[in-house]
Design a protein around this motif. Sequence first.
Motif, short mmCIF file in Angstrom:
data_model
loop_
_atom_site.label_atom_id
_atom_site.label_comp_id
_atom_site.label_asym_id
_atom_site.label_seq_id
_atom_site.Cartn_x
_atom_site.Cartn_y
_atom_site.Cartn_z
N VAL A 183 1.25 -1.39 -0.26
CA VAL A 183 0.15 0.23 -0.03
C VAL A 183 0.37 1.05 -0.01
O VAL A 183 1.72 1.54 0.47
N HIS A 184 0.85 1.78 -0.81
CA HIS A 184 1.88 2.87 -1.52
C HIS A 184 3.06 2.53 -1.25
O HIS A 184 3.21 1.96 -2.74
N ASN A 185 4.08 3.31 -0.26
CA ASN A 185 5.34 2.89 -0.68
C ASN A 185 5.63 1.63 -0.08
O ASN A 185 7.13 1.71 0.06
N ASP A 186 4.86 1.25 0.94
CA ASP A 186 5.37 0.44 1.55
C ASP A 186 5.33 -0.97 1.01
O ASP A 186 3.89 -1.43 0.21
N LYS A 187 5.87 -2.23 1.53
CA LYS A 187 5.80 -3.76 0.97
C LYS A 187 4.08 -4.28 2.04
O LYS A 187 4.64 -5.12 1.20
#
Length: 186
Positions: free
Chosen positions: A160-164
């Motif tokens: 989600v967004h820039n997170d794994k």
Amino acid sequence: MRYYLLIFLAFFYFNTSLYAQAKKITYLQFDIAASITGNPDRDNVQNNDGSASSNAFFVPNGLGTKVGYGIHYKKWITLGIHSGIDWKWDDKLVAVPVFLNFGLNPRVGQETRIMLQAGYGKGFAIGRGNLNGEYKKIKLGIGSDDFTLFAEISDYAFPVHNDKSVGTISIGITLMDFFYYKQKTD
């Protein structure tokens, strides 16, 4: 020959269901929790818009609820299938986990139990297309047979967004109801 097979299967089913009713031990579990996160504005005295920020170390970041049904052995060991919904405010994420839950609930006092549960399954994001991944959680709590206060760490293994992955730390309450079905004797 076909009728004998049907009679045998009916007798087998009837006997098995009677035996299962005499030994059937199930539980129903309901959790409600608030997820928390570290306060990124803790050291800032004022926000960019001029309003004051909170000095709290942790701030609320979402809500979640789960319900499960399964079997137990003397309220000490539980195994069930659970599902629910988690809402994370910062990530603007609503997710649904479906998971197998294993629990140990040893008694540590006259009316007190420690709850340790681990869950593993699949998590699905709502409103984000085909976004899904593994769901893992671990819960530690203390309470009675029916009511437990807990802390839980969970992880949705989808980006989600820039997170794994998306993780949560939650605190909440668990309500459990243990059912015993025993065969009536006349």
